[in-house]
Motif scaffolding. Sequence first.
Motif, PDB file in Angstrom:
ATOM      1  N   VAL A 159       0.874  -1.176   0.000  1.00 43.60           N
ATOM      2  CA  VAL A 159       0.000   0.000   0.000  1.00 43.60           C
ATOM      3  C   VAL A 159       0.905   1.218   0.000  1.00 43.60           C
ATOM      4  CG1 VAL A 159      -1.706   1.308   1.302  1.00 43.60           C
ATOM      5  CG2 VAL A 159      -1.862  -1.179   1.227  1.00 43.60           C
ATOM      6  N   ASN A 160       0.748   2.093  -1.008  1.00 45.56           N
ATOM      7  CA  ASN A 160       1.622   3.244  -1.124  1.00 45.56           C
ATOM      8  C   ASN A 160       0.826   4.490  -1.482  1.00 45.56           C
ATOM      9  OD1 ASN A 160       4.354   4.516  -1.437  1.00 45.56           O
ATOM     10  ND2 ASN A 160       3.634   4.745  -3.526  1.00 45.56           N
ATOM     11  N   ASN A 161       1.183   5.602  -0.829  1.00 47.82           N
ATOM     12  CA  ASN A 161       0.614   6.904  -1.161  1.00 47.82           C
ATOM     13  C   ASN A 161      -0.908   6.915  -0.998  1.00 47.82           C
ATOM     14  OD1 ASN A 161       1.248   9.555  -1.901  1.00 47.82           O
ATOM     15  ND2 ASN A 161       0.614   9.218  -3.995  1.00 47.82           N
ATOM     16  N   CYS A 162      -1.387   6.314   0.093  1.00 48.62           N
ATOM     17  CA  CYS A 162      -2.816   6.202   0.348  1.00 48.62           C
ATOM     18  C   CYS A 162      -3.195   6.912   1.639  1.00 48.62           C
ATOM     19  CB  CYS A 162      -3.224   4.737   0.446  1.00 48.62           C
ATOM     20  SG  CYS A 162      -3.097   3.821  -1.108  1.00 48.62           S
ATOM     21  N   GLU A 163      -4.506   6.957   1.888  1.00 46.85           N
ATOM     22  CA  GLU A 163      -5.018   7.450   3.165  1.00 46.85           C
ATOM     23  C   GLU A 163      -5.972   6.430   3.745  1.00 46.85           C
ATOM     24  OE1 GLU A 163      -7.215  11.151   5.432  1.00 46.85           O
ATOM     25  OE2 GLU A 163      -6.714  11.338   3.311  1.00 46.85           O
ATOM     26  N   PHE A 164      -5.783   6.123   5.039  1.00 45.60           N
ATOM     27  CA  PHE A 164      -6.739   5.318   5.784  1.00 45.60           C
ATOM     28  C   PHE A 164      -7.742   6.293   6.396  1.00 45.60           C
ATOM     29  CE2 PHE A 164      -2.782   2.895   5.722  1.00 45.60           C
ATOM     30  CZ  PHE A 164      -3.235   1.717   5.156  1.00 45.60           C
ATOM     31  N   ALA A 165      -8.950   6.300   5.853  1.00 49.12           N
ATOM     32  CA  ALA A 165      -9.908   7.366   6.116  1.00 49.12           C
ATOM     33  C   ALA A 165     -10.443   7.345   7.539  1.00 49.12           C
ATOM     34  CB  ALA A 165     -11.063   7.266   5.120  1.00 49.12           C
ATOM     35  N   ALA A 166     -10.854   8.517   7.997  1.00 49.60           N
ATOM     36  CA  ALA A 166     -11.424   8.661   9.337  1.00 49.60           C
ATOM     37  C   ALA A 166     -12.644   7.761   9.483  1.00 49.60           C
ATOM     38  CB  ALA A 166     -11.798  10.123   9.579  1.00 49.60           C
ATOM     39  N   GLY A 167     -12.754   7.096  10.643  1.00 48.12           N
ATOM     40  CA  GLY A 167     -13.881   6.210  10.903  1.00 48.12           C
ATOM     41  C   GLY A 167     -13.669   4.794  10.442  1.00 48.12           C
ATOM     42  N   GLY A 168     -12.679   4.569   9.583  1.00 51.46           N
ATOM     43  CA  GLY A 168     -12.424   3.228   9.076  1.00 51.46           C
ATOM     44  C   GLY A 168     -11.499   2.442   9.986  1.00 51.46           C
ATOM     45  N   VAL A 169     -11.567   1.101   9.874  1.00 43.46           N
ATOM     46  CA  VAL A 169     -10.689   0.209  10.632  1.00 43.46           C
ATOM     47  C   VAL A 169     -10.041  -0.749   9.640  1.00 43.46           C
ATOM     48  CG1 VAL A 169     -10.515  -1.544  12.420  1.00 43.46           C
ATOM     49  CG2 VAL A 169     -12.136   0.345  12.687  1.00 43.46           C
ATOM     50  N   CYS A 170      -8.702  -0.744   9.584  1.00 43.66           N
ATOM     51  CA  CYS A 170      -7.977  -1.557   8.611  1.00 43.66           C
ATOM     52  C   CYS A 170      -6.965  -2.451   9.306  1.00 43.66           C
ATOM     53  CB  CYS A 170      -7.276  -0.657   7.594  1.00 43.66           C
ATOM     54  SG  CYS A 170      -6.561  -1.581   6.209  1.00 43.66           S
ATOM     55  N   ASP A 171      -6.999  -3.748   8.976  1.00 40.55           N
ATOM     56  CA  ASP A 171      -6.013  -4.708   9.456  1.00 40.55           C
ATOM     57  C   ASP A 171      -4.983  -4.937   8.351  1.00 40.55           C
ATOM     58  OD1 ASP A 171      -6.974  -5.634  12.136  1.00 40.55           O
ATOM     59  OD2 ASP A 171      -8.750  -6.155  10.990  1.00 40.55           O
ATOM     60  N   LEU A 172      -3.715  -4.618   8.632  1.00 40.29           N
ATOM     61  CA  LEU A 172      -2.624  -4.818   7.677  1.00 40.29           C
ATOM     62  C   LEU A 172      -1.774  -5.991   8.151  1.00 40.29           C
ATOM     63  CD1 LEU A 172      -1.519  -1.122   7.061  1.00 40.29           C
ATOM     64  CD2 LEU A 172      -2.966  -2.543   5.617  1.00 40.29           C
ATOM     65  N   ILE A 173      -1.776  -7.069   7.380  1.00 36.39           N
ATOM     66  CA  ILE A 173      -1.103  -8.300   7.777  1.00 36.39           C
ATOM     67  C   ILE A 173      -0.022  -8.632   6.753  1.00 36.39           C
ATOM     68  CG2 ILE A 173      -1.419 -10.746   8.303  1.00 36.39           C
ATOM     69  CD1 ILE A 173      -4.421 -10.018   8.832  1.00 36.39           C
ATOM     70  N   ASP A 174       1.232  -8.602   7.185  1.00 34.69           N
ATOM     71  CA  ASP A 174       2.366  -8.904   6.294  1.00 34.69           C
ATOM     72  C   ASP A 174       2.338  -8.033   5.036  1.00 34.69           C
ATOM     73  OD1 ASP A 174       3.188 -10.909   8.057  1.00 34.69           O
ATOM     74  OD2 ASP A 174       1.905 -12.393   7.091  1.00 34.69           O
ATOM     75  N   CYS A 175       1.957  -6.787   5.206  1.00 34.75           N
ATOM     76  CA  CYS A 175       1.848  -5.850   4.095  1.00 34.75           C
ATOM     77  C   CYS A 175       2.968  -4.814   4.188  1.00 34.75           C
ATOM     78  CB  CYS A 175       0.486  -5.163   4.145  1.00 34.75           C
ATOM     79  SG  CYS A 175       0.220  -3.932   2.868  1.00 34.75           S
ATOM     80  N   LYS A 176       3.443  -4.358   3.032  1.00 34.44           N
ATOM     81  CA  LYS A 176       4.441  -3.303   2.976  1.00 34.44           C
ATOM     82  C   LYS A 176       3.731  -1.976   2.716  1.00 34.44           C
ATOM     83  CE  LYS A 176       8.751  -2.000   0.681  1.00 34.44           C
ATOM     84  NZ  LYS A 176       9.752  -2.366  -0.345  1.00 34.44           N
ATOM     85  N   THR A 177       3.749  -1.090   3.702  1.00 30.30           N
ATOM     86  CA  THR A 177       2.992   0.165   3.631  1.00 30.30           C
ATOM     87  C   THR A 177       3.953   1.337   3.728  1.00 30.30           C
ATOM     88  OG1 THR A 177       1.172  -0.953   4.771  1.00 30.30           O
ATOM     89  CG2 THR A 177       1.060   1.437   4.615  1.00 30.30           C
ATOM     90  N   SER A 178       3.778   2.330   2.839  1.00 32.33           N
ATOM     91  CA  SER A 178       4.657   3.496   2.872  1.00 32.33           C
ATOM     92  C   SER A 178       3.937   4.724   2.346  1.00 32.33           C
ATOM     93  CB  SER A 178       5.919   3.232   2.032  1.00 32.33           C
ATOM     94  OG  SER A 178       5.585   2.974   0.691  1.00 32.33           O
ATOM     95  N   VAL A 179       4.411   5.896   2.783  1.00 27.70           N
ATOM     96  CA  VAL A 179       3.924   7.204   2.333  1.00 27.70           C
ATOM     97  C   VAL A 179       2.399   7.261   2.421  1.00 27.70           C
ATOM     98  CG1 VAL A 179       4.249   9.027   0.628  1.00 27.70           C
ATOM     99  CG2 VAL A 179       5.826   7.116   0.678  1.00 27.70           C
TER     100      VAL A 179
END
Length: 301
Positions: A92-112
């Motif tokens: 996941v790159n150059n994204c936004e986790f929006a207000a009110g949302g719940v996200c589970d990131l499992i073995d994911c590469k996340t940046s910016v």
Amino acid sequence: MSLCDATQGTEAPVPSAPPAPQPAVGKKEYKDETVEGQTVDGAVIVNCEVRDCTLWNCKMKTVQFMGVNTLHNCVVEDGNIGGQCTVRGGSVNNCEFAAGGVCDLIDCKTSVTRVSGTVKLSGGSFEWSEVEATGKVENETGARKCVVSNVESAAAWVPTAHVGDEPPAVGKKEYKDEEIVGQAINGAKIENCEVRDSTLWNCKIKTVEFMGVNTLHNCVVKDGHIGGQCTVIGGNVNNCEFTVGGVCDIINCKISMTRVSGTVRVAGGSFEWSEVLRGGLLEDAVIGGKKCKVKHVDRQK
């Protein structure tokens, strides 16, 4: 030896691997549409709204996630991730986790990325990102702990001029080739319209011209002209122009590939890969200690 004795200790092991990907449902390419309630494998998904889907091995760009979604080994670029989302593997790159949302990131590469909602980490990596005042990042301990680096926490700030719950949607869920005046709209798709004196929440906007006095909350704006007096709180603005004579306040918004011909005041968020034309003005307005990250911006003399 009895038959019972001969079969002892030969039970088959229970498989622990995740289920195999389901066959693709629908097309191999989705663009400028709504993808809802589908299982998709190996598709390219661009500029879409995704709701209640299971995605395997997909490549996605400028996608807005709502409802309940699960992603397996997907690549997500420039997206807005809301609702309840589970991301297993991939990046996941150059994204936004929006207000009110719940996200589970499992073995994911996340940046910016920018976190305005709640993100729960397990394994993988999370780097070069920002946690807003409304955001929360939880990291599991032990062997499943995510590697977190270069993550900043934004100072708490509440926009007092816009306190309150989001209004219900007024009008349609899709506007195209028309004029929108004096409306409050939540969660609509707006394309090729003229917008004046309106308040927009969580909208997906393309090739729109803003005039009068408008306020945008957590919207995605692409290829638009922003004039008049406009306040943008959260969301994304990409490939737009802030027109001559207009005054725009940008608060905690991610802006890229834009041109400034009027006056833009930025607080929090980021402003990058853009151009300030002769006569245009870009001001840093620090609100609650939140300074905008400005980089790769050419200023014409």
